[in-house]
Design an enzyme around this catalytic site. Sequence first.
Site, PDB file in Angstrom:
ATOM      1  N   ASP A   1       0.013  -1.875 -18.443  1.00 47.38           N
ATOM      2  CA  ASP A   1      -1.353  -1.425 -18.496  1.00 47.38           C
ATOM      3  C   ASP A   1      -1.341   0.158 -18.703  1.00 47.38           C
ATOM      4  O   ASP A   1      -0.534   0.872 -18.507  1.00 47.38           O
ATOM      5  CB  ASP A   1      -2.203  -1.976 -17.217  1.00 47.38           C
ATOM      6  CG  ASP A   1      -1.542  -1.887 -16.157  1.00 47.38           C
ATOM      7  OD1 ASP A   1      -0.545  -0.824 -16.062  1.00 47.38           O
ATOM      8  OD2 ASP A   1      -2.288  -2.563 -15.328  1.00 47.38           O
TER       9      ASP A   1
ATOM     10  N   HIS B   1      -6.050  -9.063  -8.648  1.00 46.92           N
ATOM     11  CA  HIS B   1      -5.573  -8.718 -10.057  1.00 46.92           C
ATOM     12  C   HIS B   1      -4.220  -8.469 -10.385  1.00 46.92           C
ATOM     13  O   HIS B   1      -3.487  -8.122  -9.294  1.00 46.92           O
ATOM     14  CB  HIS B   1      -6.471  -7.446 -10.470  1.00 46.92           C
ATOM     15  CG  HIS B   1      -6.212  -6.098 -10.297  1.00 46.92           C
ATOM     16  ND1 HIS B   1      -7.165  -5.401  -9.553  1.00 46.92           N
ATOM     17  CD2 HIS B   1      -5.043  -5.370 -10.195  1.00 46.92           C
ATOM     18  CE1 HIS B   1      -6.604  -4.204  -9.546  1.00 46.92           C
ATOM     19  NE2 HIS B   1      -5.276  -3.981  -9.873  1.00 46.92           N
TER      20      HIS B   1
ATOM     21  N   ASN C   1      -8.172  -7.442  -4.937  1.00 52.51           N
ATOM     22  CA  ASN C   1      -8.832  -8.443  -5.470  1.00 52.51           C
ATOM     23  C   ASN C   1      -8.289  -9.469  -6.259  1.00 52.51           C
ATOM     24  O   ASN C   1      -8.845 -10.325  -6.793  1.00 52.51           O
ATOM     25  CB  ASN C   1      -9.988  -7.783  -6.370  1.00 52.51           C
ATOM     26  CG  ASN C   1      -9.625  -7.212  -7.347  1.00 52.51           C
ATOM     27  OD1 ASN C   1      -8.282  -7.176  -7.756  1.00 52.51           O
ATOM     28  ND2 ASN C   1     -10.683  -6.372  -8.199  1.00 52.51           N
TER      29      ASN C   1
ATOM     30  N   GLU D   1      -8.634  -8.296 -14.325  1.00 58.21           N
ATOM     31  CA  GLU D   1      -9.594  -8.227 -13.042  1.00 58.21           C
ATOM     32  C   GLU D   1     -10.267  -9.859 -12.835  1.00 58.21           C
ATOM     33  O   GLU D   1      -9.919 -10.541 -13.714  1.00 58.21           O
ATOM     34  CB  GLU D   1     -11.103  -7.569 -13.262  1.00 58.21           C
ATOM     35  CG  GLU D   1     -10.691  -5.970 -13.407  1.00 58.21           C
ATOM     36  CD  GLU D   1     -10.285  -5.226 -12.253  1.00 58.21           C
ATOM     37  OE1 GLU D   1      -9.722  -5.830 -11.291  1.00 58.21           O
ATOM     38  OE2 GLU D   1     -10.449  -3.985 -11.922  1.00 58.21           O
TER      39      GLU D   1
HETATM   40  C1  GLP Z   1      -3.316  -1.197 -10.129  1.00 55.64           C
HETATM   41  C2  GLP Z   1      -2.243  -1.730 -11.372  1.00 55.64           C
HETATM   42  C3  GLP Z   1      -1.734  -2.845 -11.069  1.00 55.64           C
HETATM   43  C4  GLP Z   1      -1.226  -2.513  -9.612  1.00 55.64           C
HETATM   44  C5  GLP Z   1      -2.424  -2.835  -8.594  1.00 55.64           C
HETATM   45  C6  GLP Z   1      -2.081  -2.752  -7.266  1.00 55.64           C
HETATM   46  O1  GLP Z   1      -4.572  -1.052 -10.497  1.00 55.64           O
HETATM   47  N1  GLP Z   1      -2.944  -1.716 -12.534  1.00 55.64           N
HETATM   48  O2  GLP Z   1      -0.370  -2.843 -11.971  1.00 55.64           O
HETATM   49  O3  GLP Z   1      -0.227  -3.675  -9.137  1.00 55.64           O
HETATM   50  O4  GLP Z   1      -3.517  -2.282  -9.098  1.00 55.64           O
HETATM   51  O5  GLP Z   1      -1.873  -1.410  -6.988  1.00 55.64           O
HETATM   52  P1  GLP Z   1      -1.059  -0.834  -5.626  1.00 55.64           P
HETATM   53  O6  GLP Z   1       0.372  -1.388  -5.808  1.00 55.64           O
HETATM   54  O7  GLP Z   1      -1.363   0.652  -5.796  1.00 55.64           O
HETATM   55  O8  GLP Z   1      -1.875  -1.403  -4.536  1.00 55.64           O
END
Ligand code: GLP
Length: 263
Positions: free
Chosen positions: A66, A137, A135, A142
């Site tokens: 992404d 995702h 949440n 989302e």
């Molecule tokens: C982010 C990214 C995801 C990631 C998730 C969790 O916003 N777009 O690819 O896996 O949210 O983030 P983190 O690993 O920093 O908790």
Amino acid sequence: MQILLCDSPDHVGRRAADVIEARLRQGPAVLGLATGGSPRTTYKELIRRHQEEQLSFAQATAFTLDEYAGLPPSHEQSYYSTIRREFVDHVDLPLERLITPNGDAPDLVAEANRYDSAISAAGGVDVQVLGIGANGHIGFNEPTSSLDSRTRVKTLTRTTREDNARFFADGQVPRLCLTEGLGTIRDAKLAVLVAMGENKAEAVRLMVEGPVSANCPASVLQMHRHAIIILDPQAAAQLSSLEYYREAQEFNDDLSLRARSAG
Ligand code: GLP
């Protein structure tokens, strides 16, 4: 789903690195890379294996999941810059084979379609690394994302923007992004999701033991042909069948050890 229970975030990183290394050793691999905090111990371990054990990425191709819309790749918080800083610049993956959605493209819809075509042209993703948002995702899909979605423009939720504000000096997180869809992610031959910390525990429970639902986008992995979920104790804390996962893990470890010594 295969659930691997680990003792610590570093242990999670080593188990995930084992899976990726096994695929790399089979020949040219297409990797799907996630950014965010969760895969950091995985990347740290892969970098160590590259530096100390000659693990090579020279034949690999990598697609990131992404990107924020409106940030040029050169922006220090673009996911292009982030994945370079945290992983790619420390291994021998050729930069021309690091492929990311361009969040700064003039036509984001065309860019999203181009991205899906590029993944298909590369033969699809062999190993997709994933984290999970609090949440539920994955990528930037989302809650309420279509379970069959492809790469597209999405609006970020307030929760995700608040979670990610810590990475931006001014706290201002873009409101839009480009993300691989849940259908795109499901096409990967193998999915490896890493999660750690208690703020992921509820999302992990819903992903593994809840119903398949667009309200918890990661639950789509219940429909994936081979998904490995690697957890530290805090992220696993709300699972109700821990004993079963532990037993299955011991059995699998035993099987693969026997296979290795037989080979
Ligand atoms: C982010 C990214 C995801 C990631 C998730 C969790 O916003 N777009 O690819 O896996 O949210 O983030 P983190 O690993 O920093 O908790």
